[in-house]
Write an enzyme that holds these catalytic residues in place. Structure first.
Site, short mmCIF file in Angstrom:
data_model
loop_
_atom_site.label_atom_id
_atom_site.label_comp_id
_atom_site.label_asym_id
_atom_site.label_seq_id
_atom_site.Cartn_x
_atom_site.Cartn_y
_atom_site.Cartn_z
N CYS A 47 0.82 -1.22 0.00
CA CYS A 47 0.00 0.00 0.00
C CYS A 47 0.86 1.27 0.00
O CYS A 47 0.57 2.24 -0.71
CB CYS A 47 -0.94 -0.02 1.20
SG CYS A 47 -0.14 -0.46 2.75
N HIS A 61 -2.60 6.70 4.30
CA HIS A 61 -1.15 6.82 4.44
C HIS A 61 -0.70 8.15 3.82
O HIS A 61 -1.21 8.57 2.78
CB HIS A 61 -0.44 5.73 3.65
CG HIS A 61 -0.50 4.35 4.25
ND1 HIS A 61 -1.09 4.06 5.45
CD2 HIS A 61 0.01 3.17 3.78
CE1 HIS A 61 -0.97 2.76 5.69
NE2 HIS A 61 -0.31 2.20 4.69
#
Ligand code: A2P
Length: 345
Positions: free
Chosen positions: A140, A254
């Protein structure tokens, strides 16, 4: 023209799709992405561990029952989206392929195998050609960091990347998200909280990513993944990458601070122009209002936000740019990218 060639080709039947890990943080987003993107399928089958067998989850207004994953689960399945951890993928993905399914795997189990494409559809969809049944969805942090860098790399090769991540709880699964909520509540109420999922107290804290540190290099596994996967996805084994991966108390998006060094000089305006209409990316770059990418804004968005674009003044050659990105870990970092791969397939 022969009668055969003028006859309309029979439409391929819509595939039977399975989700492995349907009850997890990524699994529920996979269900949502398939629904929102109107993915053409004839049936959706949901699998998880025995703990979840019998639970129901909504898809297109119908309650689908979650089944325990077994070796026989893949009969009749055409596409299997896996997000149940590397050990489940290692054991069950080859069985799914043997049963005739194409697997899109969200774990790290197969990513670095030479015969497994590692794909971000905005970057290297051509890598899907000739796949052998398993396609890997990248890490990710790697997806979120490098999707906005590809338009730059294509016109002025990036030779070196230095990046620091600010990684959300969702990357460690639904239980880690719950640990963040619970430990924050406990902290504010002055209660003791025994952390169970992550290795350190999480509320009002941050710490180095919870993966093994390689004693030879000093880098942890997450940092090594970002380096190796960037090279594989860009098809550029020479690109130099140094990552520092940090877990921060954010729920699901993130962020990454990136300094990139190109082959030739490059300006912030050139970078803005390259990114303004880039697929999968949204410019959020307003110095006047001090408004730049934030995980709160990125959460729930398909696009990766990119901004704080500036010349890296530590490079007198003018070849370096600093920027900041935020992207939803559960969407573009995982479920959305997997569904986009299935769409290309
Ligand atoms: P379950 O909910 O039954 O434990 P997360 O990444 O959010 O932790 O989610 C992991 C997902 O993987 C969950 O859906 C979980 O199911 C599933 N899972 C974990 N272990 C297995 C297993 N051995 N077989 C099938 N599914 C599994």
């Amino acid at each position: 023209m022969s009668p055969q060639s003028s006859a309309p080709a029979a439409a391929a039947p819509a595939p039977v799709v399975a989700i492995v890990g349907a009850t997890g943080a990524v699994g529920v987003e996979l269900i949502r992405c398939l629904e929102q993107r109107r993915f053409p399928l004839s049936e959706l089958r949901l699998f998880a561990s025995a703990r979840s067998a019998g639970k129901t989850l909504l898809f297109r207004g119908a309650a689908l029952t979650v089944r325990e994953l077994t070796e026989d689960s893949f009969r009749g399945v055409n596409v299997a989206l896996f997000s149940a951890g590397a050990s489940t993928s290692k054991r069950f993905a080859p069985l799914a392929v043997r049963a005739g399914a194409t697997v899109v795997d969200n774990s790290s189990a197969f990513r670095m195998q030479a015969d497994v494409p590692l794909v971000v559809p905005e970057i290297n969809p051509q890598a899907l050609r000739g796949h052998k049944g398993i396609i890997a969805n990248p890490n990710c942090g790697a997806i979120i960091a490098i999707t906005p860098l590809w338009p730059i790399h294509k016109v002025n090769r990036i030779e070196r990347l230095i990046l620091s991540t600010y990684q959300a709880a969702s990357g460690a699964g639904a239980a880690a998200m719950e640990e963040l909520r619970e430990s924050t509540r406990a902290y504010l109420e002055g209660r003791e909280y025994a952390h169970k999922v992550l290795p350190h107290p999480y509320a009002f804290n941050l710490f180095s990513h919870n993966t093994r540190v390689d004693p030879a290099t000093g880098y942890n596994d997450e940092e090594t993944k970002v380096r190796e996967e960037t090279r594989k996805i860009f098809g550029d084994p020479q690109i130099r990458v140094s990552a520092t991966c940090i877990r921060v108390p954010v729920l699901r998006a993130h962020s990454v601070a990136i300094t990139l060094e190109c082959e030739r000089p490059i300006s912030p305006d050139e970078v803005r122009a390259l990114l303004r209409n880039a697929p999968g990316v949204k410019l959020v770059d307003d110095p006047q209002r001090n408004h730049f990418p934030m995980p709160r804004d990125a959460s729930g968005q398909d696009a990766i936000l990119v901004g704080r674009i500036r010349q890296d003044i530590s490079d007198p050659g003018g070849r370096s740019i600093a920027l900041f990105v935020s992207g939803d870990q559960l969407l573009k970092g995982a479920a959305l990218n997997a569904v986009q791969i299935a769409e290309v397939l």
